[in-house]
Enzyme design. Structure first.
Site, PDB file in Angstrom:
ATOM      1  N   THR A 147      36.961  47.087  38.921  1.00 27.21           N
ATOM      2  CA  THR A 147      38.404  47.277  39.126  1.00 27.21           C
ATOM      3  C   THR A 147      39.220  46.787  37.937  1.00 27.21           C
ATOM      4  O   THR A 147      40.389  46.441  38.082  1.00 27.21           O
ATOM      5  CB  THR A 147      38.878  46.528  40.392  1.00 27.21           C
ATOM      6  OG1 THR A 147      38.545  45.137  40.243  1.00 27.21           O
ATOM      7  CG2 THR A 147      38.239  47.085  41.633  1.00 27.21           C
ATOM      8  N   GLY A 148      38.622  46.772  36.767  1.00 26.24           N
ATOM      9  CA  GLY A 148      39.381  46.399  35.586  1.00 26.24           C
ATOM     10  C   GLY A 148      40.262  47.537  35.116  1.00 26.24           C
ATOM     11  O   GLY A 148      40.177  48.668  35.610  1.00 26.24           O
ATOM     12  N   PRO A 149      41.140  47.281  34.139  1.00 28.73           N
ATOM     13  CA  PRO A 149      42.022  48.329  33.613  1.00 28.73           C
ATOM     14  C   PRO A 149      41.266  49.553  33.096  1.00 28.73           C
ATOM     15  O   PRO A 149      41.741  50.677  33.225  1.00 28.73           O
ATOM     16  CB  PRO A 149      42.773  47.616  32.484  1.00 28.73           C
ATOM     17  CG  PRO A 149      42.742  46.167  32.849  1.00 28.73           C
ATOM     18  CD  PRO A 149      41.436  45.957  33.530  1.00 28.73           C
ATOM     19  N   ARG A 191      33.440  44.277  43.792  1.00 36.43           N
ATOM     20  CA  ARG A 191      32.948  43.120  44.550  1.00 36.43           C
ATOM     21  C   ARG A 191      34.130  42.363  45.144  1.00 36.43           C
ATOM     22  O   ARG A 191      35.246  42.411  44.638  1.00 36.43           O
ATOM     23  CB  ARG A 191      32.118  42.200  43.657  1.00 36.43           C
ATOM     24  CG  ARG A 191      32.916  41.442  42.619  1.00 36.43           C
ATOM     25  CD  ARG A 191      32.027  40.505  41.825  1.00 36.43           C
ATOM     26  NE  ARG A 191      32.786  39.783  40.799  1.00 36.43           N
ATOM     27  CZ  ARG A 191      33.428  38.640  41.016  1.00 36.43           C
ATOM     28  NH1 ARG A 191      33.416  38.085  42.212  1.00 36.43           N
ATOM     29  NH2 ARG A 191      34.093  38.041  40.035  1.00 36.43           N
ATOM     30  N   SER A 232      40.096  41.177  43.213  1.00 39.83           N
ATOM     31  CA  SER A 232      39.910  42.494  43.816  1.00 39.83           C
ATOM     32  C   SER A 232      40.754  42.651  45.078  1.00 39.83           C
ATOM     33  O   SER A 232      41.219  43.746  45.393  1.00 39.83           O
ATOM     34  CB  SER A 232      38.432  42.745  44.125  1.00 39.83           C
ATOM     35  OG  SER A 232      37.965  41.907  45.161  1.00 39.83           O
ATOM     36  N   HIS A 270      31.390  38.756  16.808  1.00 33.47           N
ATOM     37  CA  HIS A 270      31.789  37.749  17.784  1.00 33.47           C
ATOM     38  C   HIS A 270      30.965  36.467  17.733  1.00 33.47           C
ATOM     39  O   HIS A 270      31.544  35.368  17.766  1.00 33.47           O
ATOM     40  CB  HIS A 270      31.771  38.331  19.195  1.00 33.47           C
ATOM     41  CG  HIS A 270      32.978  39.154  19.510  1.00 33.47           C
ATOM     42  ND1 HIS A 270      33.284  39.598  20.778  1.00 33.47           N
ATOM     43  CD2 HIS A 270      33.971  39.616  18.713  1.00 33.47           C
ATOM     44  CE1 HIS A 270      34.405  40.300  20.747  1.00 33.47           C
ATOM     45  NE2 HIS A 270      34.833  40.327  19.504  1.00 33.47           N
TER      46      HIS A 270
END
Length: 438
Positions: free
Chosen positions: A12-14, A36, A41, A218
């Site tokens: 459910t991220g952007p 989840r 959420s 990174h």
């Protein structure tokens, strides 16, 4: 024939919202979204329910208008275990370390019907991991890996909802499939082409996964004493990820480590029969360009053939050239956009009330531990990668046992081996190499 018709988006991220809008707008797909159970959420679901399952993607730059739109989500599932129905394609738009956790929560019979699994932002070996898991379910689903997500998308109003803002897109994204001639890849190529994004098709998921710039920059940028002291709470003035010391972590020593890590990964790729990359060319042509007055075409083309000190010099020049956005318009005082002023995120209390570690370097820890594990399996030496991991784990442990002793901590503060994932990845690699497949 493409199997990208009935699509289940996990996460459910952007990025999931933007992808759903694209798939509806240009692919006319039936879309389901699953996630989840968590505090975030629940907030997302409440907003989605309030808006009648309508989602929207806005853009910041008018040139990206083809990514803008809104649509209805056909089905929503609170909890991966509640997913039902028939889905041709599952798109895993979750953090890299969660792929198997998500798949394990879904009904095995449902997964056996899936013909294609797409990994939005995988790491080195993710395709092998998911392929091995699906093989264990007796599924012959195609596994497709992107090199990275297509751009930069965030919540429109800073809170989880069905409304997102895409602030930028990548010029090029790489893609690789377990099938040599893939209708699904061709379908995705046309879909993203309509959205203004160029896809470069590579020979395998493994090769696509190595074309993620985060793998190479990174760990050296975040897993050093300077950065770790800032991330884990040292009381200092603001510091910035991409600036030179003392404003940021970049020093000749950091650049030396960056180069050494690239050479370790390249040696591993060679053993895996995967084409390695020219780091400087990849940084400047496939990611952020600089003016030829800073780095010439000859510098980039010949990079892999130069001696180490010359390579370090060119990488250092690359970072100094991006302290400002070299292609921005200067203001009346002649100042360009401060491109490198990206502040560190520090440890924080998450929505569940636990102390947590920011996505960078938490996700990078998983990525680099997987690379370390594959390197050991392939009998490749990786002392620089070992050094990054040792520094990160020591700081994490020191913080948990010191400043945060007695506090509620998330799993991110535990030293992990990721043994289950590594065993599955290495098993698939062994099978692939013994059969002579790339």
């Amino acid at each position: 024939m493409s199997h990208v018709q009935r699509v289940l988006l996990a996460g459910t991220g952007p990025a999931s919202i933007q992808l759903a809008v694209l798939l509806k707008t240009y692919g006319n797909c039936r879309i389901g979204i699953a996630w989840r159970e968590s505090a975030r959420s629940r907030q997302f679901f409440a907003g989605l329910k309030q808006n009648g399952r309508r989602i929207r993607a806005d853009i910041q730059n008018e040139s990206h208008r083809r990514l803008q739109g809104e649509c209805l989500v056909d089905e929503v599932f609170e909890g991966y275990e509640t997913v039902a129905g028939h889905w041709d394609t599952v798109i895993l738009s979750v953090t890299t370390d969660a792929y198997i956790k998500v798949l394990k929560q879904m009904d095995e019979r449902l997964l056996r019907q899936v013909r294609c699994v797409v990994l939005v932002s995988p790491t080195f070996g993710s395709g092998s991991l998911v392929r091995q898991y699906m093989d264990e379910l007796r599924s012959d689903a195609e596994i497709i890996s992107f090199s990275t997500y297509l751009g930069d998308t965030r919540w429109k109003h800073d809170e989880p909802s069905g409304h997102v803002l895409t602030t930028g897109i990548k010029n090029k994204v790489f893609i690789g499939s377990t099938k040599t001639s893939s209708e699904n890849v061709r379908w995705l190529y046309k879909l993203l082409e309509q959205s203004g994004i160029h896809l470069e098709v590579l020979s395998s998921p493994f090769e696509a996964e190595t074309r993620n710039i985060s793998l190479y920059v990174h760990p050296p940028l975040f897993m050093n004493d300077f950065s770790l002291n800032v991330i884990f709470g040292e009381a200092v003035p603001a510091k910035f990820v991409y600036k030179m010391f003392p404003e940021g972590p970049i020093t000749p020593a950091l650049i030396r480590d960056m180069l050494a890590q690239w050479k370790e990964i390249s040696a591993l790729m060679e053993k895996l029969n995967v084409k390695s990359l020219n780091l400087l060319k990849f940084m400047t042509e496939d990611n952020y360009p600089v003016w030829p007055e800073s780095l010439s075409r000859l510098d980039k083309e010949n990079f892999i053939h130069l001696d180490a000190i010359h390579q370090e010099y060119l990488l250092y020049i690359r970072y100094t050239s991006l302290l400002i956005d070299p292609f921005s318009e200067p203001d009346p005082q002649g100042k360009y956009f401060d491109f490198s002023a990206v502040p560190y995120r520090r440890i924080f209390v998450n929505r569940e009330g636990d102390w947590d570690i920011p996505r960078m370097p938490k996700e990078d820890y998983y990525r680099i531990k997987i690379i370390q594990g594959i390197a050991k399996y392939m009998d490749c030496s990786c002392p620089t990668i070992d050094k990054f991991i040792t520094a990160y784990e020591a700081k994490m442990k020191e913080t948990a046992e010191g400043m945060l002793k007695g506090e509620l901590l998330s799993d991110a503060f535990a030293v992990q081996s990721f043994e289950e994932d590594l065993n599955m990845i290495c098993s698939e690699i062994g099978t692939r190499l013994s059969s002579g497949n790339e």
